[in-house]
Write a protein that holds these residues in place. Structure first.
Motif, short mmCIF file in Angstrom:
data_model
loop_
_atom_site.label_atom_id
_atom_site.label_comp_id
_atom_site.label_asym_id
_atom_site.label_seq_id
_atom_site.Cartn_x
_atom_site.Cartn_y
_atom_site.Cartn_z
N ARG A 105 0.83 -1.21 0.00
CA ARG A 105 0.00 0.00 0.00
C ARG A 105 0.86 1.25 0.00
N GLY A 106 0.21 2.37 -0.33
CA GLY A 106 0.94 3.63 -0.35
C GLY A 106 0.05 4.78 0.08
N GLN A 107 0.67 5.80 0.65
CA GLN A 107 -0.07 7.00 1.03
C GLN A 107 0.90 8.16 1.09
N GLY A 108 0.54 9.28 0.46
CA GLY A 108 1.43 10.44 0.45
C GLY A 108 2.77 10.06 -0.16
N VAL A 109 3.86 10.31 0.59
CA VAL A 109 5.21 10.02 0.07
C VAL A 109 5.67 8.63 0.51
N TRP A 110 4.80 7.87 1.17
CA TRP A 110 5.22 6.62 1.79
C TRP A 110 4.62 5.40 1.11
N MET A 111 5.42 4.32 1.09
CA MET A 111 4.91 3.02 0.64
C MET A 111 5.16 2.01 1.75
N GLU A 112 4.29 1.02 1.81
CA GLU A 112 4.44 0.00 2.86
C GLU A 112 4.62 -1.37 2.23
N ALA A 113 5.58 -2.13 2.73
CA ALA A 113 5.86 -3.46 2.20
C ALA A 113 5.05 -4.51 2.96
N ALA A 114 5.00 -5.72 2.38
CA ALA A 114 4.21 -6.81 2.97
C ALA A 114 4.69 -7.15 4.39
N ASP A 115 5.98 -6.90 4.67
CA ASP A 115 6.49 -7.20 6.02
C ASP A 115 6.23 -6.05 7.00
N GLY A 116 5.48 -5.05 6.58
CA GLY A 116 5.11 -3.95 7.46
C GLY A 116 6.09 -2.79 7.44
N ARG A 117 7.22 -2.95 6.75
CA ARG A 117 8.23 -1.88 6.70
C ARG A 117 7.74 -0.72 5.85
N ARG A 118 7.96 0.50 6.33
CA ARG A 118 7.55 1.68 5.55
C ARG A 118 8.76 2.25 4.81
N TYR A 119 8.52 2.72 3.59
CA TYR A 119 9.60 3.29 2.77
C TYR A 119 9.22 4.70 2.32
N LEU A 120 10.19 5.58 2.40
CA LEU A 120 10.03 6.93 1.85
C LEU A 120 10.29 6.83 0.35
N ASP A 121 9.31 7.22 -0.46
CA ASP A 121 9.41 6.99 -1.91
C ASP A 121 9.99 8.21 -2.60
N PHE A 122 11.28 8.13 -2.91
CA PHE A 122 11.94 9.23 -3.63
C PHE A 122 12.14 8.89 -5.10
N TYR A 123 11.48 7.85 -5.54
CA TYR A 123 11.69 7.39 -6.92
C TYR A 123 10.56 7.82 -7.84
N ASN A 124 9.36 7.90 -7.30
CA ASN A 124 8.15 7.84 -8.11
C ASN A 124 7.61 9.18 -8.53
N ASN A 125 7.60 9.47 -9.83
CA ASN A 125 6.90 10.69 -10.24
C ASN A 125 5.57 10.37 -10.90
N VAL A 126 5.06 9.16 -10.71
CA VAL A 126 3.72 8.84 -11.21
C VAL A 126 2.65 9.24 -10.17
N PRO A 127 2.74 8.73 -8.93
CA PRO A 127 1.77 9.19 -7.92
C PRO A 127 2.20 10.56 -7.44
N SER A 128 2.15 11.53 -8.35
CA SER A 128 2.82 12.80 -8.15
C SER A 128 2.17 13.67 -7.08
N VAL A 129 0.85 13.55 -6.92
CA VAL A 129 0.20 14.35 -5.86
C VAL A 129 0.12 13.53 -4.56
N GLY A 130 0.78 12.39 -4.55
CA GLY A 130 0.80 11.52 -3.36
C GLY A 130 0.14 10.20 -3.68
N HIS A 131 0.73 9.14 -3.14
CA HIS A 131 0.15 7.80 -3.36
C HIS A 131 -1.31 7.79 -2.91
N CYS A 132 -2.16 7.21 -3.74
CA CYS A 132 -3.57 6.98 -3.39
C CYS A 132 -4.24 8.24 -2.84
N HIS A 133 -3.99 9.38 -3.48
CA HIS A 133 -4.60 10.62 -2.98
C HIS A 133 -6.12 10.44 -2.92
#
Ligand SMILES: Cc1ncc(COP(=O)(O)O)c(C=O)c1O
Length: 445
Positions: free
Chosen positions: A50-78
């Motif tokens: 899942r993703g929200q804003g600038v963050w993505m979450e992996a299946a193991d529960g770890r959260r990642y700061l997404d500095f790669y993605n210019n597709v969800p440009s206004v934020g993941h799952c806005h």
């Protein structure tokens, strides 16, 4: 010492080794389904759930700061974009051969952000489709086929567009006969006067095409030169190159798939930073914040000329669900002040990265505009030599610290900083702090 040229899809790619995946694992299933066409990031691929804003979450529960993605440009799952898609999908989804209020409202809103000259649109689904069509429109208008591109350009994946995407080529072989390649607009290639040097290179490339009996058709470039390694400054440097292309009889295709939709902070469109009006504009990626949509906009006379010869219809392009997503994206950019945010937070981030460049000799340059920044890695003590291994080590170090980022450039030695535009100052600082820690781990000699 020289570095090896790297195709774009090899950058930060997972090296598939059949023994690494236990039977029945997601990786084994992936291999069975995708075969040789599988392209995964990281030596230890991530299952993102899942993703929200600038963050993505992996299946193991770890959260990642997404500095790669210019597709969800206004934020993941806005939520605004998600609601617009859901509401329209529950009402009607149909192709563009019917009248539809939402599609026209969307195009009117989109065109209000663009120069008046490019007032006719063709809606499609991918940036590749838009660029493929742009080449055809340019060919019809110019009567030629010759195209000039930069040396690590990427413009998409159709046969015609792969021909003009040197960064997609894996094999060292002849450049297609109708294509000429120029260096990116860098001080390394052209010295202090990048504008003049780049324009001279473009003029020479078109002259060479003509000398080979190939009539000029198009100069296409991404105005932030993303896959070349990010070249943004000084604003305006692109104008003489475009003038040179037009003097040779070619059209200027502004590929806005990367810089478009406010990312550069000082303008909605990358070409506007250079004071330019393209003959043809193409766009995609952030256009629907993840809903697949893309477009070509051009002058009515150019589109009319093209349509004399062939009809163009795109089953999914411009469907009302895409229009709803696109409209929501434009509204969110305006209402949340994301262009101003890209400028302010991008400026803060660039200043922090420039400070790291002062401290760490392997950071050769920090370039960019707004929230599109390139961090070039070089050999300490030898700033002219690219260091792709340092870029790879930093990508891995950032991954360990929960930050996702990719690389760019002909040698893969430039980190491509491209987070969603809703990035906060605290999140920018998180990235800069993590990068500083990773730089500290690199050898200095
Ligand atoms: C500058 C540029 N143009 C075009 C494309 C192609 O877009 P798509 O992948 O949607 O076909 C890309 C994709 O990365 C791109 O970076």
């Amino acid at each position: 010492m020289t570095a090896t040229v790297k195709p774009i899809l090899d950058l930060n790619a997972f090296r598939d080794d059949a023994s690494a995946a236990p039977a029945g694992s997601l990786l084994a299933r992936r291999r069975a389904n995708f075969g040789a066409a599988s392209v995964l990031f990281y030596s230890d691929p991530i299952e993102v759930v899942r993703g929200q804003g600038v963050w993505m979450e992996a299946a193991d529960g770890r959260r990642y700061l997404d500095f790669y993605n210019n597709v969800p440009s206004v934020g993941h799952c806005h939520p605004r974009v998600v609601a617009a898609i859901a509401e329209q999908a529950a009402t009607l989804n149909i192709n563009t051969r019917y009248l539809n209020q939402r599609v026209e409202s969307y195009l009117e809103r989109l065109k209000a952000t663009l120069p008046d000259e490019v007032s006719n649109a063709v809606l499609c689904c991918t940036g590749s489709e838009a660029n493929d069509l742009a080449l055809r429109v340019a060919a019809k208008a110019s009567g030629g086929a010759g195209v000039v591109v930069t040396e690590a350009a990427y413009h998409g994946n159709t046969a015609a567009v792969t021909d003009i995407s040197p960064s997609a080529w894996k094999l060292a072989g002849p450049v297609p006969a109708h294509v000429r390649i120029v260096p990116p607009p860098s001080a390394a290639a052209f010295g202090a006067d990048i504008a003049q040097g780049f324009a001279d290179a473009v003029a020479a490339a078109f002259a060479d095409l003509q000398a080979s009996g190939i009539r000029p058709s198009a100069f296409i470039c991404d105005s932030i030169f993303s896959s070349d390694g990010v070249y943004a400054d000084p604003p305006g440097f692109l104008a003489p190159a475009v003038a040179a292309a037009r003097a040779a009889g070619a059209l200027y295709i502004g590929d806005e798939v990367q810089p478009g939709f406010a990312r550069t902070g000082d303008a909605m469109w990358g070409f506007a930073r250079h004071g330019l009006v393209p003959d043809i504009v193409t766009m995609g990626k952030p256009m629907g914040n993840g809903f697949p949509m893309a477009a070509l906009l051009t002058r009515p006379d150019l589109l009319a000329l093209f349509c004399e010869d062939v009809g163009y219809f795109n089953t999914f392009g411009g469907n009302p669900v895409a229009a709803a997503a696109g409209l929501a994206v434009l509204e969110v950019i305006a209402e949340e002040g994301l262009q101003a945010n890209a400028l302010a937070i991008g400026g803060h981030l660039k200043a922090r990265l420039a400070a790291l460049a002062q401290r760490y000799p392997m950071v050769g340059a920090v370039r960019g505009a707004g929230l599109f920044i390139g961090i070039e890695l070089v050999q300490p003590g030898d700033p002219a030599t690219p260091d792709p291994a340092a870029a790879t080590a930093l990508i891995a170090g950032l991954h360990r610290r929960g930050v996702l980022i990719g690389a760019a450039g002909r040698y893969g030695n430039t980190l491509k900083v491209r987070p969603p535009l809703c990035l906060t100052r605290a999140e920018a600082d998180l990235f800069a702090d993590a990068l500083a820690e990773c730089l500290e781990e690199l050898p200095t000699a």
